[in-house]
Design an enzyme around this catalytic site. Structure first.
Site, PDB file in Angstrom:
ATOM      1  N   GLY A  53       7.598  -0.896  -4.137  1.00 50.23           N
ATOM      2  CA  GLY A  53       7.703  -1.079  -2.698  1.00 50.23           C
ATOM      3  C   GLY A  53       8.635  -2.227  -2.363  1.00 50.23           C
ATOM      4  CB  SER A  54      11.083  -2.798   0.338  1.00 48.55           C
ATOM      5  OG  SER A  54      12.034  -1.922  -0.224  1.00 48.55           O
ATOM      6  N   GLY A  55       9.765  -5.512   0.078  1.00 42.89           N
ATOM      7  CA  GLY A  55       8.974  -6.635   0.578  1.00 42.89           C
ATOM      8  C   GLY A  55       8.717  -7.685  -0.475  1.00 42.89           C
ATOM      9  CG  HIS A  56       7.126  -7.018  -3.738  1.00 46.51           C
ATOM     10  ND1 HIS A  56       6.026  -7.672  -3.250  1.00 46.51           N
ATOM     11  CD2 HIS A  56       6.768  -5.714  -3.849  1.00 46.51           C
ATOM     12  CE1 HIS A  56       5.038  -6.794  -3.084  1.00 46.51           C
ATOM     13  NE2 HIS A  56       5.467  -5.599  -3.440  1.00 46.51           N
ATOM     14  CE  LYS A 104       5.796  -4.819  -8.267  1.00 43.04           C
ATOM     15  NZ  LYS A 104       6.952  -3.933  -8.017  1.00 43.04           N
ATOM     16  CG  ASP A 109       4.782   0.998  -7.707  1.00 39.22           C
ATOM     17  OD1 ASP A 109       5.592   1.517  -6.918  1.00 39.22           O
ATOM     18  OD2 ASP A 109       4.321  -0.143  -7.545  1.00 39.22           O
ATOM     19  CG  HIS A 215       1.116  -5.135  -2.271  1.00 39.11           C
ATOM     20  ND1 HIS A 215       0.717  -5.111  -3.591  1.00 39.11           N
ATOM     21  CD2 HIS A 215       2.329  -4.522  -2.211  1.00 39.11           C
ATOM     22  CE1 HIS A 215       1.652  -4.490  -4.306  1.00 39.11           C
ATOM     23  NE2 HIS A 215       2.632  -4.130  -3.504  1.00 39.11           N
TER      24      HIS A 215
END
Lengths: 327, 327
Positions: A53-56, A104, A109, A215
């Site tokens: 996921g994006s945001g990391h 991860k 994922d 998250h």
């Protein structure tokens, strides 16, 4: 939560395009399905693909380049990439020696990467990263979560792949690095997903979440904010308990910010954690301090320890040229 | 505001020690008076010293190393360094060719550096950086403020000094780079000084401060949050108006985060700003995107544009090895 944004729908796509623009000599963009890969492919080597996921950010797109990843597949914010992104990236970067997927450990994922592997007519292997010692299972996970140690796996396996290790060796190395790496984090504030009206979790003005996930998932417990020295104890003790290292071991220490914590505070944590490890008889040989595996604008940090040996030290020190890791 | 901290008194000192620890091969620490310098001094070259209040990390301590600064003197948070820090740093790093001081234009900084220069029995020159086009004078300043363009001056003059430029040439170059560099920023949130009980300024849940300074100083006006496209207009128009560039010019674009804004949003701004510059007939040749000149944990960003020529492009591209800028 105020953010720089035009539209939720275009945020990830436009942001990834902005990354590739800023590193046009290094990276290439595939718009649909979305992935980032090296502009100059490497030849006759195992290809490394990561994603999530994006945001990391900068994880994973910021670690594409010589010495590290061949491609990264960013999903929507805090959402796994789709199998078609991974399949397309694998077909682009595979160079006759197979593909290693570094994943991860989150349910979304692992499912997407597994589905992609099933669809691909090439040699594929997977390294599952689950370095977070905070909780055994979580809202998004069966088993431990993969967090900031992922970068360490990507860096070391990236160096090995660049040097010509085969798929079996790369997978074995990744599994080994994951096994000698442990992390734990703490949040001082929540993050807010762009599309969400409210922060991911509520936290009081003097509370901290010990063992938080990247998250904003719950950790081990809530407590009052304590001095940085005590926070280092809260994070380092479970990490060292997990690694069961004999005194004298040489270590890599990675102090990772979650996005909203100033570098000044991360360097303070680094000093305190390093001194603590030294006092316990360990030798910190290498350090990485900065916002690498983030949770949007969450304030907080994690400590990651990797037990080194000569091989791992050499792989860590090997040349790397990516947007966010370079030496 | 929750922070990782042991005591206010030790924060800067311990944090700088944590930086030097993490880069022990590159940096050396002088504890009292506090400064950071290269571990391996350069010989027979002009020495470059910068400094200023802490809270803007990685500026300046993160830019000490081959190709950039020789020493950096961090003051307390948002407080100028004292003259004795600068004097001690200059005596340590001067290598027979004089010292160039790169100073952001704030009353406290200019006074300290001037006093230090008066005390030093060596050739000294100063480059004053005042790239912020937002306001002509401010609470801490007579004349324009020095902000994220400081990094550009430090990088380019650092490359020239490394290549053997003399003190006169370094000063002239720094003045020239400052003159063809302009910046403007916007804040989405305030920062909070560690010792302070409250945020530096109040800002409503959907307000932004256009033209904010890097200590949270007031800018040009307050307004409602608008889409990222409109924010790019708000920042880029005054910057371009100041630089009065003919179409076709080649540019360096630096998208700088103030600390609390995720990389995802900075890369989005980069895409939008680059497209805007291209649409106006400019060629963006180089980019730097990230949290470089920060304001503690303030959410927000600034855009810096530098007009390039072959000389400046070469100086930008020259090798640099520092904690936070490396290529």
């Amino acid at each position: 939560m105020k953010k720089f944004i035009n539209s939720f729908d275009d945020l990830v796509r436009d942001s990834v395009a902005g990354l590739v623009m800023a590193h046009e000599g290094l990276l290439a963009l595939n718009e649909s399905p979305l992935f980032v890969c090296r502009r100059t492919p490497k030849a006759k080597r195992v290809a490394l693909i990561a994603g999530g996921g994006s945001g990391h950010e900068p994880l994973h797109t910021g670690y594409v380049g010589p010495g590290m990843l061949d491609a990264a597949c960013p999903g929507e914010v805090f959402t796994a990439p789709t199998p078609d992104q991974i399949v397309a990236a694998a077909r682009r970067v595979e160079a006759g020696q197979g593909v290693l997927m570094i994943v991860k450990n989150y349910a979304g994922d692992t499912a997407s990467f597994q589905m992609a592997a099933d669809m691909l007519d090439m040699d594929c292997a997977t390294v599952l990263v689950n370095d977070d010692v905070a909780v055994d299972s979580s809202v998004r996970t069966t088993g431990r979560r993969g967090v900031a140690g992922t970068l360490v796996v990507e860096k070391m396996v990236g160096a090995a792949a660049e040097a010509g290790a085969d798929l079996y060796e790369c997978k074995a190395l990744g599994t080994r690095v994951n096994g000698c790496t442990a992390s734990m984090g703490v949040a001082l504030s929540s993050c807010t997903v762009p599309e969400a009206a409210a922060p991911t979790f509520e936290i009081g003005p003097s509370e901290i979440e010990v063992g938080v996930g990247i998250h904003g998932e719950p950790g081990r417990h809530r407590q009052r904010l304590v001095p940085a020295d005590d926070i280092v104890t809260l994070l380092l003790e479970p990490v060292l308990k997990d690694l069961v290292l004999a005194p004298g071991r040489e270590l890599l220490l990675h102090v990772n910010g979650f996005g909203g914590t100033p570098l000044m505070e991360l360097y303070l944590l680094n000093r305190l954690a390093t001194q603590r490890l030294q006092a316990q008889g360990f030798t910190v040989r290498r350090w990485l301090v900065g916002n690498h595996t983030t949770s949007l604008e969450m304030a907080g940090a994690s400590l990651t320890v990797t037990a080194l040996d000569d091989e791992l030290l050499g792989l860590w020190d090997a040349s790397v040229t990516t947007p966010s890791l370079r030496w």
